[in-house]
Design a protein around this motif. Structure first.
Motif, PDB file in Angstrom:
ATOM      1  N   GLY A   1       0.782  -1.228   0.000  1.00 30.22           N
ATOM      2  CA  GLY A   1       0.000   0.000   0.000  1.00 30.22           C
ATOM      3  C   GLY A   1       0.810   1.273   0.000  1.00 30.22           C
ATOM      4  N   ILE A   2       2.045   1.240   0.517  1.00 30.79           N
ATOM      5  CA  ILE A   2       2.871   2.439   0.445  1.00 30.79           C
ATOM      6  C   ILE A   2       3.447   2.549  -0.959  1.00 30.79           C
ATOM      7  N   THR A   3       4.078   3.659  -1.261  1.00 23.80           N
ATOM      8  CA  THR A   3       4.672   3.828  -2.584  1.00 23.80           C
ATOM      9  C   THR A   3       6.196   3.777  -2.487  1.00 23.80           C
ATOM     10  N   PHE A   4       6.848   3.606  -3.649  1.00 20.16           N
ATOM     11  CA  PHE A   4       8.302   3.638  -3.663  1.00 20.16           C
ATOM     12  C   PHE A   4       8.829   5.025  -3.309  1.00 20.16           C
ATOM     13  N   GLY A   5       8.029   6.042  -3.561  1.00 17.43           N
ATOM     14  CA  GLY A   5       8.408   7.385  -3.131  1.00 17.43           C
ATOM     15  C   GLY A   5       8.490   7.511  -1.623  1.00 17.43           C
ATOM     16  N   ASP A   6       7.651   6.754  -0.911  1.00 13.15           N
ATOM     17  CA  ASP A   6       7.705   6.760   0.547  1.00 13.15           C
ATOM     18  C   ASP A   6       9.033   6.200   1.050  1.00 13.15           C
ATOM     19  N   ILE A   7       9.538   5.155   0.378  1.00 16.21           N
ATOM     20  CA  ILE A   7      10.828   4.569   0.756  1.00 16.21           C
ATOM     21  C   ILE A   7      11.941   5.589   0.534  1.00 16.21           C
ATOM     22  N   GLY A   8      11.957   6.176  -0.657  1.00 17.44           N
ATOM     23  CA  GLY A   8      12.994   7.152  -0.978  1.00 17.44           C
ATOM     24  C   GLY A   8      12.963   8.349  -0.044  1.00 17.44           C
ATOM     25  N   HIS A   9      11.754   8.815   0.270  1.00 19.43           N
ATOM     26  CA  HIS A   9      11.627   9.976   1.156  1.00 19.43           C
ATOM     27  C   HIS A   9      12.182   9.675   2.542  1.00 19.43           C
TER      28      HIS A   9
ATOM     29  N   ILE B   1      14.514   7.637   3.406  1.00 18.10           N
ATOM     30  CA  ILE B   1      15.976   7.606   3.347  1.00 18.10           C
ATOM     31  C   ILE B   1      16.544   9.009   3.196  1.00 18.10           C
ATOM     32  N   GLN B   2      16.026   9.750   2.230  1.00 15.65           N
ATOM     33  CA  GLN B   2      16.545  11.093   1.950  1.00 15.65           C
ATOM     34  C   GLN B   2      16.399  12.016   3.157  1.00 15.65           C
ATOM     35  N   GLU B   3      15.244  11.990   3.786  1.00  9.67           N
ATOM     36  CA  GLU B   3      15.000  12.867   4.928  1.00  9.67           C
ATOM     37  C   GLU B   3      16.009  12.592   6.040  1.00  9.67           C
ATOM     38  N   PHE B   4      16.262  11.322   6.324  1.00  5.02           N
ATOM     39  CA  PHE B   4      17.200  10.974   7.395  1.00  5.02           C
ATOM     40  C   PHE B   4      18.622  11.400   7.047  1.00  5.02           C
ATOM     41  N   VAL B   5      19.043  11.114   5.822  1.00  3.85           N
ATOM     42  CA  VAL B   5      20.403  11.447   5.409  1.00  3.85           C
ATOM     43  C   VAL B   5      20.632  12.954   5.446  1.00  3.85           C
ATOM     44  N   GLU B   6      19.707  13.715   4.909  1.00  2.95           N
ATOM     45  CA  GLU B   6      19.900  15.161   4.829  1.00  2.95           C
ATOM     46  C   GLU B   6      19.801  15.823   6.199  1.00  2.95           C
ATOM     47  N   LYS B   7      19.053  15.230   7.122  1.00  6.18           N
ATOM     48  CA  LYS B   7      19.043  15.742   8.495  1.00  6.18           C
ATOM     49  C   LYS B   7      20.423  15.598   9.134  1.00  6.18           C
ATOM     50  N   ASN B   8      21.167  14.630   8.649  1.00  8.60           N
ATOM     51  CA  ASN B   8      22.526  14.406   9.145  1.00  8.60           C
ATOM     52  C   ASN B   8      23.576  15.117   8.287  1.00  8.60           C
ATOM     53  N   ARG B   9      23.132  16.028   7.428  1.00  9.67           N
ATOM     54  CA  ARG B   9      23.996  16.893   6.619  1.00  9.67           C
ATOM     55  C   ARG B   9      24.906  16.100   5.679  1.00  9.67           C
ATOM     56  N   MET B  10      24.346  15.056   5.117  1.00  7.47           N
ATOM     57  CA  MET B  10      25.004  14.283   4.073  1.00  7.47           C
ATOM     58  C   MET B  10      24.071  14.250   2.870  1.00  7.47           C
ATOM     59  N   SER B  11      24.490  13.600   1.782  1.00  8.93           N
ATOM     60  CA  SER B  11      23.670  13.616   0.575  1.00  8.93           C
ATOM     61  C   SER B  11      23.458  12.207   0.036  1.00  8.93           C
ATOM     62  N   VAL B  12      22.317  12.023  -0.609  1.00  8.43           N
ATOM     63  CA  VAL B  12      21.960  10.747  -1.228  1.00  8.43           C
ATOM     64  C   VAL B  12      22.297  10.805  -2.712  1.00  8.43           C
ATOM     65  N   VAL B  13      23.016   9.797  -3.194  1.00 15.81           N
ATOM     66  CA  VAL B  13      23.352   9.702  -4.617  1.00 15.81           C
ATOM     67  C   VAL B  13      22.075   9.497  -5.429  1.00 15.81           C
ATOM     68  N   ARG B  14      21.916  10.243  -6.512  1.00 13.28           N
ATOM     69  CA  ARG B  14      20.743  10.147  -7.391  1.00 13.28           C
ATOM     70  C   ARG B  14      20.991   9.278  -8.623  1.00 13.28           C
TER      71      ARG B  14
ATOM     72  N   TYR C   1      15.613   8.566  -2.838  1.00 12.11           N
ATOM     73  CA  TYR C   1      15.160   9.922  -2.567  1.00 12.11           C
ATOM     74  C   TYR C   1      13.771  10.028  -3.186  1.00 12.11           C
ATOM     75  N   GLY C   2      12.993  11.016  -2.783  1.00 13.72           N
ATOM     76  CA  GLY C   2      11.686  11.168  -3.410  1.00 13.72           C
ATOM     77  C   GLY C   2      10.661  11.806  -2.500  1.00 13.72           C
ATOM     78  N   ARG C   3       9.437  11.842  -2.997  1.00 13.18           N
ATOM     79  CA  ARG C   3       8.339  12.458  -2.258  1.00 13.18           C
ATOM     80  C   ARG C   3       7.333  11.403  -1.838  1.00 13.18           C
TER      81      ARG C   3
ATOM     82  N   ILE D   1      17.110  -2.551  -1.695  1.00 17.50           N
ATOM     83  CA  ILE D   1      17.238  -1.172  -1.230  1.00 17.50           C
ATOM     84  C   ILE D   1      18.714  -1.006  -0.915  1.00 17.50           C
ATOM     85  N   GLU D   2      19.377  -0.022  -1.512  1.00 13.47           N
ATOM     86  CA  GLU D   2      20.841   0.048  -1.427  1.00 13.47           C
ATOM     87  C   GLU D   2      21.355   1.482  -1.489  1.00 13.47           C
ATOM     88  N   PRO D   3      20.986   2.313  -0.514  1.00  8.41           N
ATOM     89  CA  PRO D   3      21.359   3.727  -0.576  1.00  8.41           C
ATOM     90  C   PRO D   3      22.869   3.943  -0.580  1.00  8.41           C
TER      91      PRO D   3
END
Length: 269
Positions: free
Chosen positions: A152-160, A162-175, A195-197, A212-214
């Motif tokens: 029921g969730i979307t793949f955007g939920d997974i990306g979001h 990951i991205q939210e956690f990484v960027e809160k830690n002042r790092m970046s996710v490879v696109r 990453y995603g919305r 899943i392999e960030p």
């Protein structure tokens, strides 16, 4: 619903597999994880990544499996080994590891027609503080993504997640690179972006198999491909890290196929 590699195919072209198929992925995933458990003792300063790869190739053969990467699009090795600022697809070589090097070792094998695909970080010698923090954030980001997986969730939920956690830690996710579907094939839909919305992309259904392999960089997310056609590095030459699990969507969550039998998935635990 068409049947392709599994029992069905979603409207987004993603294979769905049966409960019996989970058994095949469990075995393949466990064997791949077992090899990475055993390879840690061979990672140390002065060791070459070519020798590590030779050991991996031998171990894959001994358990009655086949390397998925040898011969894949002309690739000649049983693993990808990515050191320091190499983001992914590092080619094993005779170059020696140095004290403090961090490296991702990525192994995919085929066992009775099923693909086991996993990677994790290793450390040669002493671990610098900034590298330790990068490894920890990347490890935790993977599990932030896994924690939201359910029908029921979307793949955007997974990306979001990951991205939210990484960027809160002042790092970046490879696109430039992403996870992927697998099962009886190495790579299949979907592309699993790290990453995603929220609410964007295909919805997960029970029976989907994917990785899943960030990949997380200390600096900016941009990468560049070297002239060998495989090795991707950070454009700003900052450190990069990656962890990978293969998972299957269950009726109320997910199963991780590539858990470490010896609880060695994290290099410092």
């Amino acid at each position: 619903m068409k049947k392709i590699n599994g029992i069905g195919l979603t409207k987004d072209g993603i294979d769905l597999y049966s409960k019996d198929d989970f058994l095949g992925m469990q075995k393949a995933g466990k064997l791949a994880a077992q090899i990475l458990d055993e390879i840690g003792e061979f990672v140390y300063p002065g060791q070459s990544t070519a020798e590590i790869d030779r050991i991996i190739e031998n171990k894959v053969s001994k358990i009655g499996a086949k390397s998925a990467t040898i011969g894949y699009k002309g690739y000649r090795h049983a693993s990808c080994i990515s050191i320091n600022h190499v983001v992914c697809h590092g080619i094993p070589s005779e170059k020696k590891l140095k004290d403090g090097d961090i490296l991702n070792i990525d192994v995919t094998l085929i066992y009775k027609g099923w693909y086991g695909d996993t990677s994790r970080m290793f450390v040669a010698g002493n671990l610098a503080r900034k590298a330790e923090r990068l490894i920890q954030v990347t490890h935790d980001a993977l599990f932030k993504g896994i924690d939201v997986v359910r029908p029921g969730i979307t793949f955007g939920d997974i990306g979001h997640a990951i991205q939210e956690f990484v960027e809160k830690n002042r790092m970046s996710v490879v696109r430039d690179f992403c996870g992927h579907g697998l099962g009886r094939v190495f790579h299949a839909p979907p592309n699993v972006l790290h990453y995603g919305r929220p609410g964007i992309g295909a919805r997960l259904e029970e029976g989907m198999f994917f990785t899943i392999e960030p990949m997380v960089n200390l600096g900016r997310p941009e990468t560049k491909l070297l002239s060998d056609g495989w090795t991707a590095v950070t454009r700003d030459k900052t450190l990069s890290a990656q962890f990978e699990h293969s998972v299957g969507v269950t009726n109320d969550g997910c199963e991780i196929f590539t858990l470490s039998p010896r609880n060695r998935f994290h290099p410092t635990y």
